[in-house]
Structures are given as structure tokens and as C-alpha cells.
Design a protein around this motif. Structure first.
Motif, PDB file in Angstrom:
ATOM      1  N   PRO A   1      13.196  66.830 -49.106  1.00  0.00           N
ATOM      2  CA  PRO A   1      12.565  67.496 -50.252  1.00  0.00           C
ATOM      3  C   PRO A   1      12.800  66.804 -51.596  1.00  0.00           C
ATOM      4  O   PRO A   1      12.025  67.017 -52.529  1.00  0.00           O
ATOM      5  CB  PRO A   1      13.157  68.896 -50.249  1.00  0.00           C
ATOM      6  CG  PRO A   1      14.068  68.994 -49.108  1.00  0.00           C
ATOM      7  CD  PRO A   1      14.059  67.727 -48.337  1.00  0.00           C
ATOM      8  N   ALA A   2      13.834  65.967 -51.689  1.00  0.00           N
ATOM      9  CA  ALA A   2      14.040  65.258 -52.961  1.00  0.00           C
ATOM     10  C   ALA A   2      12.866  64.320 -53.257  1.00  0.00           C
ATOM     11  O   ALA A   2      12.622  63.971 -54.407  1.00  0.00           O
ATOM     12  CB  ALA A   2      15.347  64.474 -52.922  1.00  0.00           C
ATOM     13  N   GLU A   3      12.122  63.957 -52.204  1.00  0.00           N
ATOM     14  CA  GLU A   3      10.958  63.074 -52.432  1.00  0.00           C
ATOM     15  C   GLU A   3       9.820  63.802 -53.133  1.00  0.00           C
ATOM     16  O   GLU A   3       9.002  63.198 -53.799  1.00  0.00           O
ATOM     17  CB  GLU A   3      10.425  62.546 -51.091  1.00  0.00           C
ATOM     18  CG  GLU A   3      11.263  61.445 -50.502  1.00  0.00           C
ATOM     19  CD  GLU A   3      10.609  60.869 -49.254  1.00  0.00           C
ATOM     20  OE1 GLU A   3       9.365  60.750 -49.215  1.00  0.00           O
ATOM     21  OE2 GLU A   3      11.356  60.576 -48.314  1.00  0.00           O
ATOM     22  N   THR A   4       9.765  65.124 -52.925  1.00  0.00           N
ATOM     23  CA  THR A   4       8.620  65.867 -53.465  1.00  0.00           C
ATOM     24  C   THR A   4       8.990  66.798 -54.614  1.00  0.00           C
ATOM     25  O   THR A   4       8.110  67.231 -55.347  1.00  0.00           O
ATOM     26  CB  THR A   4       8.001  66.755 -52.363  1.00  0.00           C
ATOM     27  OG1 THR A   4       9.018  67.653 -51.881  1.00  0.00           O
ATOM     28  CG2 THR A   4       7.447  65.942 -51.224  1.00  0.00           C
ATOM     29  N   THR A   5      10.276  67.109 -54.725  1.00  0.00           N
ATOM     30  CA  THR A   5      10.643  68.280 -55.525  1.00  0.00           C
ATOM     31  C   THR A   5      11.848  68.046 -56.426  1.00  0.00           C
ATOM     32  O   THR A   5      12.838  67.464 -55.986  1.00  0.00           O
ATOM     33  CB  THR A   5      10.972  69.449 -54.552  1.00  0.00           C
ATOM     34  OG1 THR A   5       9.922  69.559 -53.598  1.00  0.00           O
ATOM     35  CG2 THR A   5      11.127  70.757 -55.292  1.00  0.00           C
ATOM     36  N   ARG A   6      11.743  68.516 -57.650  1.00  0.00           N
ATOM     37  CA  ARG A   6      12.933  68.647 -58.500  1.00  0.00           C
ATOM     38  C   ARG A   6      13.286  70.128 -58.524  1.00  0.00           C
ATOM     39  O   ARG A   6      12.390  70.983 -58.544  1.00  0.00           O
ATOM     40  CB  ARG A   6      12.635  68.190 -59.931  1.00  0.00           C
ATOM     41  CG  ARG A   6      12.290  66.735 -60.040  1.00  0.00           C
ATOM     42  CD  ARG A   6      13.206  65.985 -61.027  1.00  0.00           C
ATOM     43  NE  ARG A   6      13.081  64.560 -60.779  1.00  0.00           N
ATOM     44  CZ  ARG A   6      12.096  63.819 -61.306  1.00  0.00           C
ATOM     45  NH1 ARG A   6      11.237  64.351 -62.159  1.00  0.00           N
ATOM     46  NH2 ARG A   6      12.006  62.546 -60.995  1.00  0.00           N
ATOM     47  N   VAL A   7      14.575  70.400 -58.567  1.00  0.00           N
ATOM     48  CA  VAL A   7      15.039  71.797 -58.557  1.00  0.00           C
ATOM     49  C   VAL A   7      16.010  71.977 -59.707  1.00  0.00           C
ATOM     50  O   VAL A   7      16.916  71.154 -59.893  1.00  0.00           O
ATOM     51  CB  VAL A   7      15.759  72.130 -57.230  1.00  0.00           C
ATOM     52  CG1 VAL A   7      16.188  73.591 -57.202  1.00  0.00           C
ATOM     53  CG2 VAL A   7      14.873  71.814 -56.029  1.00  0.00           C
ATOM     54  N   VAL A   8      15.805  73.026 -60.473  1.00  0.00           N
ATOM     55  CA  VAL A   8      16.780  73.358 -61.522  1.00  0.00           C
ATOM     56  C   VAL A   8      17.068  74.859 -61.448  1.00  0.00           C
ATOM     57  O   VAL A   8      16.329  75.607 -60.818  1.00  0.00           O
ATOM     58  CB  VAL A   8      16.280  73.002 -62.950  1.00  0.00           C
ATOM     59  CG1 VAL A   8      16.110  71.500 -63.114  1.00  0.00           C
ATOM     60  CG2 VAL A   8      15.002  73.737 -63.307  1.00  0.00           C
ATOM     61  N   GLU A   9      18.135  75.268 -62.109  1.00  0.00           N
ATOM     62  CA  GLU A   9      18.434  76.697 -62.168  1.00  0.00           C
ATOM     63  C   GLU A   9      17.497  77.363 -63.186  1.00  0.00           C
ATOM     64  O   GLU A   9      17.154  76.773 -64.219  1.00  0.00           O
ATOM     65  CB  GLU A   9      19.886  76.954 -62.580  1.00  0.00           C
ATOM     66  CG  GLU A   9      20.924  76.579 -61.529  1.00  0.00           C
ATOM     67  CD  GLU A   9      20.940  77.521 -60.317  1.00  0.00           C
ATOM     68  OE1 GLU A   9      20.057  78.381 -60.182  1.00  0.00           O
ATOM     69  OE2 GLU A   9      21.868  77.357 -59.493  1.00  0.00           O
ATOM     70  N   PHE A  10      17.114  78.590 -62.872  1.00  0.00           N
ATOM     71  CA  PHE A  10      16.325  79.412 -63.788  1.00  0.00           C
ATOM     72  C   PHE A  10      17.153  79.661 -65.049  1.00  0.00           C
ATOM     73  O   PHE A  10      18.388  79.641 -65.002  1.00  0.00           O
ATOM     74  CB  PHE A  10      16.017  80.732 -63.078  1.00  0.00           C
ATOM     75  CG  PHE A  10      14.970  81.593 -63.732  1.00  0.00           C
ATOM     76  CD1 PHE A  10      13.748  81.076 -64.132  1.00  0.00           C
ATOM     77  CD2 PHE A  10      15.194  82.956 -63.916  1.00  0.00           C
ATOM     78  CE1 PHE A  10      12.781  81.882 -64.707  1.00  0.00           C
ATOM     79  CE2 PHE A  10      14.234  83.778 -64.490  1.00  0.00           C
ATOM     80  CZ  PHE A  10      13.023  83.227 -64.892  1.00  0.00           C
ATOM     81  N   ASN A  11      16.486  79.866 -66.164  1.00  0.00           N
ATOM     82  CA  ASN A  11      17.140  80.200 -67.442  1.00  0.00           C
ATOM     83  C   ASN A  11      17.977  79.060 -68.022  1.00  0.00           C
ATOM     84  O   ASN A  11      18.832  79.306 -68.876  1.00  0.00           O
ATOM     85  CB  ASN A  11      18.034  81.452 -67.294  1.00  0.00           C
ATOM     86  CG  ASN A  11      17.219  82.733 -67.378  1.00  0.00           C
ATOM     87  OD1 ASN A  11      16.243  82.804 -68.126  1.00  0.00           O
ATOM     88  ND2 ASN A  11      17.597  83.741 -66.620  1.00  0.00           N
ATOM     89  N   ASN A  12      17.747  77.831 -67.553  1.00  0.00           N
ATOM     90  CA  ASN A  12      18.480  76.696 -68.113  1.00  0.00           C
ATOM     91  C   ASN A  12      17.459  75.702 -68.699  1.00  0.00           C
ATOM     92  O   ASN A  12      16.882  74.881 -67.968  1.00  0.00           O
ATOM     93  CB  ASN A  12      19.337  76.036 -67.016  1.00  0.00           C
ATOM     94  CG  ASN A  12      20.192  74.914 -67.582  1.00  0.00           C
ATOM     95  OD1 ASN A  12      19.873  74.326 -68.619  1.00  0.00           O
ATOM     96  ND2 ASN A  12      21.274  74.603 -66.902  1.00  0.00           N
ATOM     97  N   LEU A  13      17.246  75.802 -69.989  1.00  0.00           N
ATOM     98  CA  LEU A  13      16.202  74.982 -70.634  1.00  0.00           C
ATOM     99  C   LEU A  13      16.585  73.504 -70.659  1.00  0.00           C
ATOM    100  O   LEU A  13      15.719  72.628 -70.514  1.00  0.00           O
ATOM    101  CB  LEU A  13      15.946  75.489 -72.058  1.00  0.00           C
ATOM    102  CG  LEU A  13      15.239  76.851 -72.131  1.00  0.00           C
ATOM    103  CD1 LEU A  13      15.314  77.435 -73.536  1.00  0.00           C
ATOM    104  CD2 LEU A  13      13.787  76.754 -71.668  1.00  0.00           C
ATOM    105  N   ASP A  14      17.877  73.211 -70.830  1.00  0.00           N
ATOM    106  CA  ASP A  14      18.285  71.801 -70.865  1.00  0.00           C
ATOM    107  C   ASP A  14      17.996  71.127 -69.526  1.00  0.00           C
ATOM    108  O   ASP A  14      17.500  70.004 -69.471  1.00  0.00           O
ATOM    109  CB  ASP A  14      19.785  71.673 -71.178  1.00  0.00           C
ATOM    110  CG  ASP A  14      20.080  72.089 -72.613  1.00  0.00           C
ATOM    111  OD1 ASP A  14      19.129  72.105 -73.430  1.00  0.00           O
ATOM    112  OD2 ASP A  14      21.245  72.428 -72.903  1.00  0.00           O
ATOM    113  N   ALA A  15      18.329  71.843 -68.461  1.00  0.00           N
ATOM    114  CA  ALA A  15      18.087  71.275 -67.118  1.00  0.00           C
ATOM    115  C   ALA A  15      16.589  71.082 -66.899  1.00  0.00           C
ATOM    116  O   ALA A  15      16.154  70.081 -66.312  1.00  0.00           O
ATOM    117  CB  ALA A  15      18.669  72.193 -66.058  1.00  0.00           C
TER     118      ALA A  15
END
Ligand SMILES: Cc1ncc(COP(=O)(O)O)c(C=O)c1O
Length: 453
Positions: A193-207
Motif C-alpha cells: 500500500p505504500a506504493e499507492t497511499t499516504r496515511v496520516v493521523e486525522f486532526n494533524n495539519l502538519d502531517a
């Protein structure tokens, strides 16, 4: 972490399991018979996830209630995990479906109902142009394809522990260092999935900004409030800032309102003045008759038209022979016109507030460090004292064994909760006494769990 003695939990669970087996001989017999013809003994894999050693087989359902094959009656707070948020078999939809069934079910030709539904969705959500699919999963998949095509970017971004249906790109989570990997339980991922997707935590604008600033992310696929790992509300000002960041880096925003429609007639998009580029709405849109929709802005529509040619439009990866069929559209029209009305929402939201207040009071009486979060007609309790702000925190606070016990305890006393986390949903046929019945059972359950004997 949940302050419950595991030995007590195990012994109460055993007692409730025996009670369940005693009370459900006909479901047990059907489940045993099903082993010979259904993989895992169920029509669909996650029907095994219900609390209890086998699923309850239902006989009939109407409004907020159903009866099982053993003649036991239940209050349904799961409502088909939102598929039946309009109540089971609402009369207006039954009539429309019966009428349409005898007048042609699927032709691959348009009919006037499609226009009516498109016009209604435009008014509800503010996006002008609509297409139909059979499931919200498909609507999400097609919205992603469109975003990729018109931005000519390969990646998408999702929030940690999101759920958007069986969309390959979305089965990704991050580890402690922020590295993307397949979500636990991801069956046969086509690529890492790293090939298709970035994942960040909700409510974290910097990320979010860090993940978008390489200018290679086609779209954010997000529920405006997360609902599939408990309910997680956005911080004040989160979405205006997140949408601004997305715009700055040329990333489109797909709002998946499939569950968050519970916030009101126009979902969170209307309630919170969001301006998504694409929007997905499924499940309850046809009161459970398969159907879903995705809408887009005029700008997205223009960009699509510039790239898609008539000759190829049936083989481009956006399709479905039965999508937009007459039966689905008749059900959608009846649902939108007669059931998902502002007054229904007012009523359902009032009941969810009653649920939230009742359960919160019992948690406080039992001095448990748990909390309840409400989003419109939906409410959910979690095993931490203040509502989680992101998927990682909410997932870490979950407790599979405790959840199963709470669900089984409720089921044995005639209340069905969703098999995933602790969600309760109201429909227009739910009553105050249904809500209070759950609160009473919940109170008895936590009293047993926390008693010193
Ligand atoms: C937010 C969200 N989007 C999409 C889906 C997919 O819906 P379906 O399984 O009907 O395709 C789900 C299913 O739970 C969902 O929760």
C-alpha cells in the motif's frame, strides 16, 4: 486499561454464551446446516463477527425492530451498519420498489427518477453533477480513478484506521514511525500500500501538509468525521485549514458521507460548510436497496470531459452493468423524498442525544473512565475518558473481548449493536423507550462488570 477485571469478564462472558446458546436453537441449527454450502457458514465473511458463537438468523424486520428464527424480538441499533438508517422496509420505499419491479428493473437506459435524485443530491450537498453506482465502495473507487486521471497523480491520502469499503488503496495504516504498511487483516493486497497511499493521523495539519507537499497526491479520501474506528470529530478549524492545504498542493478532496449523512440532510458537508471536489453517499440512500452516488463540482466535471472519450467510456474502469438501474433509483427517490427529510433528522438526532446522555450518566455512576461521542443520529462509547482525536488513539483504546461481551449481553436482552466497535444508530422508527431499554441494559451490564463480587 479498561479497568475491568479480565477474570470476571471471562466468567460473565461464559455465562452469557451459555444463555445465548440456550435461547437460539433454531439459529444454531441453521448455522450448522450452513457449514455445508456457505464458506465459513455465512453469506458474507464479516457476518461471523457478531457476538456469540454463531450469528442470529433473522426472520423479519420492520422499522427499528426485528424478530429472529427463534421468535425472539430485538431493538436494532445497528440498522445494517447504516444500510437501514431509514428503518427496515419503510412503507414509502416498499411501494416505490413494488411499483418499479413490475415496470422494468434494469435497462441501461436513463429514467426520470435519475434526474429527480440528481437534483435532490445537488440541493442537499451543493455539488452540481452526479453519477450512480451499486455500492459506496464502487463510488469511492470511481471517485479515486477520476481524481487520478484528472490530476495525473498516482497516490491518494487517507487517515489512519479509516474505512471506505473494500477500496484497495485505503487498507493502509502507519506504524509508530509513520511508515505506511498493509492494515492488519488486509487480505491479498495487490501491491504494497505504500506504493499507492499516504496515511496520516486525522486532526494533524502538519502531517497532512508534509504528506501533500511533494505535489504527487491526487486526492484525500476522507469521512468528514471518522466513524469506523469509533467516532472521531474534527478539531475546530481542522477542515477549513485541511481543505486550504489540499487546494494549495493541487490535491482534490473526496468527502465520503456514507456514514456521516447521520449529521443531517446534507451530511457534514452542509452542516460544516465543507467544499469537497467529489462526494460519495451510499448505503442508506436507497434504504438498503443497493445503490450509491458520487457527485462532483463543475470544475471536476470539465476536467473529466476533457479526458474521457465516447468510444472508450465503457471500458475505462468506471462502470457496472446494474449501476443506475431503475429499481435502485426508485428506492433512492422514495428515500430522499419521503424519509431522509429535515424533520426525520431532527427526531433521530434528538434520540441520539438521549442515548448519549443516558449512557454518559451510567458511565459516570459506575466511575468508569469511558466516554461517549455523538455525531448527529449516531453515538458511540469508547473505553477512554476523553474522546480520541485520531484513528491511532481510538484503535489503541479498543478492547475486542470487552466489546464482544457488551454486545452479547445486550443481544441476550434484545438489543442489537453493530459488531464493529460500539456504535448505535437511530432511525425514524426508533423510540425513546428503545433508547431507554438499551441504557438500562448497559447500566446492568457495567454494574455486573464492576461489582466486587
Ligand atoms: C464511510 C464508508 N464508506 C464506504 C463504505 C462502503 O460501503 P459498501 O460496503 O456499501 O460498499 C463504508 C462501509 O462501511 C463506509 O463505512
Amino acid at each position: 486499561m479498561t479497568c475491568i477485571d479480565p477474570n470476571k469478564l471471562a466468567s460473565l462472558h461464559q455465562r452469557e454464551t451459555q444463555r445465548f446458546i440456550r435461547d437460539h436453537p433454531k439459529s444454531a441449527a441453521l448455522y450448522s446446516r450452513a457449514q455445508d454450502s456457505l464458506l465459513g457458514g455465512v453469506p458474507m465473511n464479516w457476518m461471523k463477527k457478531w457476538a456469540g458463537p454463531f450469528p442470529v438468523f433473522f426472520q423479519s424486520a420492520k422499522g427499528a425492530h426485528f424478530t429472529d428464527v427463534d421468535g425472539r424480538e430485538y431493538i436494532d441499533l445497528c440498522l445494517g451498519d447504516t444500510g437501514a438508517m431509514t428503518g427496515h422496509s419503510p412503507d414509502a420505499v416498499i411501494e416505490a420498489v413494488a411499483r418499479q419491479s413490475s415496470n422494468g428493473i434494469t435497462l441501461m437506459l436513463p429514467m426520470e427518477d435519475a434526474l429527480w435524485v440528481g437534483e435532490n443530491l445537488k440541493q442537499r450537498f451543493g455539488l452540481p453533477l452526479w453519477q450512480f453506482t451499486l455500492t459506496a465502495t464502487d463510488a469511492n473507487r470511481f471517485a479515486i480513478r477520476i481524481a487520478r486521471e484528472i490530476t495525473q497523480r498516482r497516490k491518494i491520502l487517507v487517515f489512519n484506521f479509516c474505512y471506505h469499503g473494500t477500496v484497495d488503496e485505503s487498507f493502509a495504516t502507519i506504524d509508530r514511525d509513520g511508515a505506511v504498511g498493509p492494515r492488519r487483516g488486509n487480505i491479498g493486497p495487490p501491491v504494497h500500500p505504500a506504493e499507492t497511499t499516504r496515511v496520516v493521523e486525522f486532526n494533524n495539519l502538519d502531517a497532512l501538509e508534509a504528506a501533500l507537499k511533494q505535489n504527487d497526491v491526487a486526492c484525500i479520501l476522507a469521512e468528514p468525521a471518522m466513524t469506523n474506528v469509533g467516532i472521531i470529530l474534527p478539531d475546530d478549524g481542522y477542515w477549513p485549514a485541511a481543505q486550504e492545504i489540499a487546494r494549495r498542493y493541487g490535491t482534490l478532496f473526496i468527502a465520503d458521507e456514507t456514514h456521516t449523512i447521520c449529521a443531517g440532510p446534507g451530511g457534514c458537508t452542509r452542516a460544516w460548510h465543507l467544499t469537497p471536489d467529489l462526494l460519495v453517499f451510499g448505503k442508506t440512500i436507497g434504504s438498503g436497496i443497493p445503490g450509491a452516488a458520487y457527485g462532483c463540482t463543475q470544475e471536476v466535471a470539465d476536467r473529466i470531459s476533457a479526458r474521457i472519450h465516447l468510444e472508450d467510456c465503457d471500458v475505462g474502469g468506471i462502470g457496472g452493468t446494474l449501476a443506475g438501474n431503475a429499481l435502485s433509483l426508485a428506492a433512492m427517490r422514495a428515500t430522499l423524498e419521503r424519509i431522509l427529510t429535515p424533520s426525520s433528522f431532527e427526531y433521530m438526532i434528538r434520540l441520539a442525544t438521549r442515548f448519549t446522555e443516558g449512557v454518559t450518566a451510567e458511565i459516570s455512576t459506575a466511575k468508569l473512565p469511558w466516554s461517549v461521542t455523538q455525531l448527529g443520529a449516531r453515538a458511540e462509547y469508547t473505553f477512554i475518558s476523553s474522546a480520541p482525536r485520531n484513528g491511532g488513539a481510538s484503535y489503541a483504546a479498543s478492547d475486542f473481548e470487552l466489546e464482544r461481551f457488551l454486545h452479547l449481553y445486550a443481544l441476550n436482552r434484545g438489543v442489537l449493536l453493530t459488531p464493529f466497535h460500539n456504535m448505535a444508530l437511530m432511525c425514524p422508527a426508533t423510540t425513546e423507550s428503545d433508547v431507554d431499554a438499551h441504557t438500562k441494559i448497559f447500566a446492568a451490564c457495567i454494574a455486573e462488570l464492576t461489582s466486587s463480587q
